[in-house]
Design an enzyme around this catalytic site. Structure first.
Site, PDB file in Angstrom:
ATOM      1  N   HIS A  98      40.129 -64.818  53.536  1.00 10.85           N
ATOM      2  CA  HIS A  98      38.709 -64.759  53.937  1.00 10.85           C
ATOM      3  C   HIS A  98      38.196 -63.331  53.891  1.00 10.85           C
ATOM      4  O   HIS A  98      38.930 -62.379  54.157  1.00 10.85           O
ATOM      5  CB  HIS A  98      38.502 -65.345  55.339  1.00 10.85           C
ATOM      6  CG  HIS A  98      39.409 -64.793  56.385  1.00 10.85           C
ATOM      7  ND1 HIS A  98      40.731 -65.179  56.506  1.00 10.85           N
ATOM      8  CD2 HIS A  98      39.203 -63.867  57.350  1.00 10.85           C
ATOM      9  CE1 HIS A  98      41.287 -64.528  57.513  1.00 10.85           C
ATOM     10  NE2 HIS A  98      40.386 -63.708  58.041  1.00 10.85           N
ATOM     11  N   HIS A 100      35.422 -60.870  55.648  1.00  9.80           N
ATOM     12  CA  HIS A 100      34.506 -60.693  56.774  1.00  9.80           C
ATOM     13  C   HIS A 100      33.274 -59.959  56.235  1.00  9.80           C
ATOM     14  O   HIS A 100      33.403 -58.858  55.669  1.00  9.80           O
ATOM     15  CB  HIS A 100      35.129 -59.802  57.858  1.00  9.80           C
ATOM     16  CG  HIS A 100      36.337 -60.378  58.529  1.00  9.80           C
ATOM     17  ND1 HIS A 100      36.281 -61.002  59.752  1.00  9.80           N
ATOM     18  CD2 HIS A 100      37.640 -60.407  58.158  1.00  9.80           C
ATOM     19  CE1 HIS A 100      37.506 -61.382  60.114  1.00  9.80           C
ATOM     20  NE2 HIS A 100      38.348 -61.032  59.166  1.00  9.80           N
TER      21      HIS A 100
HETATM   22  P1  5GP Z   1      41.449 -62.433  60.650  1.00  5.65           P
HETATM   23  O1  5GP Z   1      41.866 -61.863  61.970  1.00  5.65           O
HETATM   24  O2  5GP Z   1      42.472 -63.427  60.151  1.00  5.65           O
HETATM   25  O3  5GP Z   1      41.088 -61.418  59.616  1.00  5.65           O
HETATM   26  O4  5GP Z   1      40.102 -63.213  60.914  1.00  5.65           O
HETATM   27  C1  5GP Z   1      40.068 -64.507  61.432  1.00  5.65           C
HETATM   28  C2  5GP Z   1      38.692 -64.684  62.027  1.00  5.65           C
HETATM   29  O5  5GP Z   1      38.509 -66.064  62.309  1.00  5.65           O
HETATM   30  C3  5GP Z   1      38.476 -63.943  63.344  1.00  5.65           C
HETATM   31  O6  5GP Z   1      37.416 -63.008  63.207  1.00  5.65           O
HETATM   32  C4  5GP Z   1      38.167 -65.051  64.347  1.00  5.65           C
HETATM   33  O7  5GP Z   1      37.183 -64.697  65.280  1.00  5.65           O
HETATM   34  C5  5GP Z   1      37.714 -66.181  63.443  1.00  5.65           C
HETATM   35  N1  5GP Z   1      37.936 -67.499  64.005  1.00  5.65           N
HETATM   36  C6  5GP Z   1      39.063 -67.930  64.659  1.00  5.65           C
HETATM   37  N2  5GP Z   1      38.929 -69.218  65.024  1.00  5.65           N
HETATM   38  C7  5GP Z   1      37.688 -69.616  64.585  1.00  5.65           C
HETATM   39  C8  5GP Z   1      36.980 -70.863  64.670  1.00  5.65           C
HETATM   40  O8  5GP Z   1      37.459 -71.875  65.188  1.00  5.65           O
HETATM   41  N3  5GP Z   1      35.745 -70.887  64.118  1.00  5.65           N
HETATM   42  C9  5GP Z   1      35.175 -69.786  63.520  1.00  5.65           C
HETATM   43  N4  5GP Z   1      33.962 -69.928  63.016  1.00  5.65           N
HETATM   44  N5  5GP Z   1      35.830 -68.604  63.414  1.00  5.65           N
HETATM   45  C10 5GP Z   1      37.063 -68.526  63.940  1.00  5.65           C
END
Ligand code: 5GP
Length: 112
Positions: A98, A100
């Protein structure tokens, strides 16, 4: 086992979707780190950027261009940051690739 984001793609978990097409889905982050914080994901299950294969090159470009399209739609095309956390040590917590898309506040450099 399905990741959280695969469940969002499949509609098993609800999300605030801002863009969807054949290749990708974009939705608001549940814990926003900026006034605008959108996650852009491929529908194809790629755990992390470093797992992408040669055949995924076009899809990776589509993800970037989708960020552009969303930024234009939100009138933030001259002020946004894209972040990809690749691997747990880099802060990745959901193992479905993903981007951001962050905007709406000043950003410092170097990133934390
Ligand atoms: P990472 O830390 O893997 O780069 O980003 C994962 C992102 O997913 C985080 O910013 C977190 O807030 C988001 N996230 C986690 N669970 C959910 C969810 O159930 N729904 C949404 N919309 N975002 C989520």
């Amino acid at each position: 086992m399905s990741t959280l984001f695969k469940k969002i793609i499949d509609g098993e978990i609800l999300a605030d979707i801002v863009h969807e097409d054949d290749n990708c889905l974009a939705f608001k982050d549940i814990a926003p780190q900026a006034p605008i914080h959108i996650l852009i994901i491929p529908k194809k299950e790629i755990p992390m950027l470093s797992d992408a294969a040669e055949e995924d090159q076009k899809l990776l470009g589509i993800l970037l261009f989708t960020a552009n399209k969303i930024a234009k739609k939100l009138s933030i095309e001259d002020n946004f940051r894209l972040v990809i956390n690749n691997g747990a040590k880099a802060g990745q917590s959901v193992f479905h690739l993903h981007l951001h898309l962050l905007s709406g506040r000043p950003f410092s450099w170097p990133p934390g």
